[in-house]
Structure formats: structure tokens, C-alpha cells
Design an enzyme around this catalytic site. Structure first.
Site, PDB file in Angstrom:
ATOM      1  N   ASP A   1      -2.415  -7.198  -3.823  1.00 59.48           N
ATOM      2  CA  ASP A   1      -0.971  -7.002  -3.563  1.00 59.48           C
ATOM      3  C   ASP A   1      -0.180  -8.280  -3.257  1.00 59.48           C
ATOM      4  OD1 ASP A   1      -1.930  -4.454  -3.765  1.00 59.48           O
ATOM      5  OD2 ASP A   1      -1.253  -3.769  -1.806  1.00 59.48           O
TER       6      ASP A   1
ATOM      7  N   LYS B   1      -1.823   0.709  -7.803  1.00 53.22           N
ATOM      8  CA  LYS B   1      -2.340   1.694  -6.839  1.00 53.22           C
ATOM      9  C   LYS B   1      -1.176   2.323  -6.066  1.00 53.22           C
ATOM     10  CE  LYS B   1      -3.454  -1.906  -3.425  1.00 53.22           C
ATOM     11  NZ  LYS B   1      -2.696  -1.487  -2.270  1.00 53.22           N
TER      12      LYS B   1
ATOM     13  N   CYS C   1      -3.662  -3.293   3.458  1.00 50.19           N
ATOM     14  CA  CYS C   1      -4.295  -3.034   2.161  1.00 50.19           C
ATOM     15  C   CYS C   1      -5.620  -3.763   1.988  1.00 50.19           C
ATOM     16  CB  CYS C   1      -3.323  -3.352   1.042  1.00 50.19           C
ATOM     17  SG  CYS C   1      -1.961  -2.152   1.011  1.00 50.19           S
TER      18      CYS C   1
HETATM   19  C1  C5J Z   1      -0.075  -3.927   1.910  1.00 46.35           C
HETATM   20  C2  C5J Z   1       1.611  -2.829   3.221  1.00 46.35           C
HETATM   21  N1  C5J Z   1      -0.283  -4.393   0.693  1.00 46.35           N
HETATM   22  N2  C5J Z   1       1.442  -3.635   4.268  1.00 46.35           N
HETATM   23  N3  C5J Z   1       0.932  -3.024   2.070  1.00 46.35           N
HETATM   24  O1  C5J Z   1      -0.729  -4.330   2.850  1.00 46.35           O
HETATM   25  O2  C5J Z   1       2.399  -1.913   3.283  1.00 46.35           O
END
Ligand code: C5J
Length: 230
Positions: free
Chosen positions: A26, A131, A164
Site C-alpha cells: 500500500d 485488496k 495493513c
Molecule cells: C493501511 C490504513 N494500508 N492504515 N491502511 O495501513 O488504513
């Protein structure tokens, strides 16, 4: 492909690179740049920038050594049909998932903010896992892809450490994958959550996996006589 050995916590590791993949979680504009989802939630997105350069170094090395590199992106369909209402309804309505923002609709696939930051942009042929959840295994074909490549070890980088990254590591651990989290290639909006996220992974003999730094991994790779592919 070679084997590499390097310092890690809770103990040193030896990894057969044939069975290893780099998973970058991400590293999207929506999390790292002003105007995205992370900022909409009131976070200081500049805290995530520290992970970009180490992540880039590891990505370059992984590409040189021909490792499977997988990128993930959190996000949803434009009609939000894959977004649980309880996830969408959190927070200020003007800053929710799907709301218009400076980088397009927040956390929506295809919008500029959903894209991976330019520094770490996937090369053609590198799989990108879209995802809908925090974990990269939930409702995706990541596990199938890893099994088809005979991967049993994941080097994990990305953001955020406690959300994540941690969710993905826990999912991977339950599926039998060995996770090695690259501490400086991960980041959080909250330094204390970053530290706790790493501590939880490596505690109790490495209950979810191991933690090392990019320097340790890159140092071990530098010692390997190269059969570089690129
Ligand atoms: C991730 C989030 N990628 N913090 N998403 O950690 O909402």
C-alpha cells in the site's frame, strides 16, 4: 539463486532467495501524500516518507536479483459494492472512502490517489494486488500466486506498520509463510504504533515472523556473487 544470511530479530536468518518474494504494501498516494485518505483522517502523512528511500533500495536489489516483487493497493470499486458500510461510514462524511478529494475519490480504484507513489511504481510484469481490506490475502489471489511461484518466505515492506503490514503478516503466518518485516521500509503515522507493530511480530520467539533492517538484507545480498537477471 543464492542463499543469504543476515542478522534479524529474534534470531539470525538464512533465506533461499528462490523461495522468497518482496511484498510492498500500500505505498499509495492516498496514504503518503497530502490530500489523500491518510490526511483526510487527520494524519501527518510526512511520517510515512521515511520508508520510501529504504524501500526503493530494497526494491532495486530485489529486481536485480530477480525476486518476485508484488505490490498491493488498498481500495474499492467506484460503486463501493466491495466496501463494507461500516468501513465507509467512519469519520467526517466529506472525508470518507469514495468522497471527492484533491487526488480524486478517496481510496477508489483508478483514481490518482489510489495509485502507487512514483518512486515505487510497479514495473510491467510485477503483480499488483488490489485488496478491499487491510490484509493482502483477504479476497485476493495473493496466496494462489505465491503458491504457484513456490514462495515460502516474504520480505514485507510498506505502510502502515500496525494496520495493513501487521494484518498481512498475520494472515501470511497462518497460511504457513515465513515473514521477514523490513523495519525501516515500513512506517506509521504514529511512531509508537510502528515500534509496537514490529515488537508484536518478533515477540515470543517470532510469533508472527522476524524483523530486520534494509541494511542487513542489502549487506547480505552485496556479499553474494551475482547471477543478476536485470
Ligand atoms: C493501511 C490504513 N494500508 N492504515 N491502511 O495501513 O488504513
Amino acid at each position: 539463486m543464492p542463499r543469504v544470511s543476515f542478522a534479524a530479530e529474534p534470531q539470525p536468518l538464512t533465506v533461499d532467495l528462490d523461495g522468497a518474494a518482496l511484498v510492498i504494501i500500500d505505498m499509495q498516494r492516498d496514504f503518503l501524500e497530502p490530500g489523500g485518505f491518510g490526511a483526510a483522517l487527520g494524519n501527518d502523512v510526512s511520517r510515512l516518507q521515511a520508508a520510501v528511500a529504504p524501500c526503493r533500495d530494497v526494491l532495486d536489489a530485489a529486481r536485480q536479483f530477480g525476486l518476485l516483487v508484488i505490490h498491493t493497493r488498498e481500495g474499492h470499486r467506484p460503486d463501493l459494492s466491495d466496501a463494507p458500510p461500516h468501513k465507509v461510514q467512519r469519520g467526517d462524511p466529506k472525508n470518507r472512502i469514495g468522497a471527492p478529494g484533491p487526488m480524486g475519490r478517496i481510496l477508489i480504484r483508478g483514481e490518482p490517489g489510489h495509485d502507487i507513489i512514483p518512486e515505487l511504481h510497479p514495473r510491467p510484469g510485477e503483480p499488483v494486488i488490489d485488496k478491499p481490506g487491510k490484509g493482502a490475502f483477504y479476497q485476493t489471489d495473493l496466496e494462489l500466486m505465491l503458491r504457484n511461484h513456490a514462495i515460502d518466505t516474504l520480505f514485507v515492506a510498506g505502510v502502515t506498520t500496525e494496520v495493513c503490514v501487521n494484518t498481512t503478516v498475520r494472515e501470511a503466518n497462518d497460511r504457513g509463510f515465513r515473514c521477514i518485516v523490513l523495519s525501516d521500509c515500513c512506517a506509521s503515522y504514529f511512531p509508537e504504533f510502528h515500534a509496537a507493530g514490529l515488537a508484536m511480530i518478533k515477540a515470543q520467539g517470532g510469533i508472527f515472523g522476524s524483523v530486520t533492517g534494509s541494511a542487513e538484507l542489502l549487506g547480505s545480498l552485496a556479499a553474494v556473487p551475482l547471477q543478476k537477471t536485470a
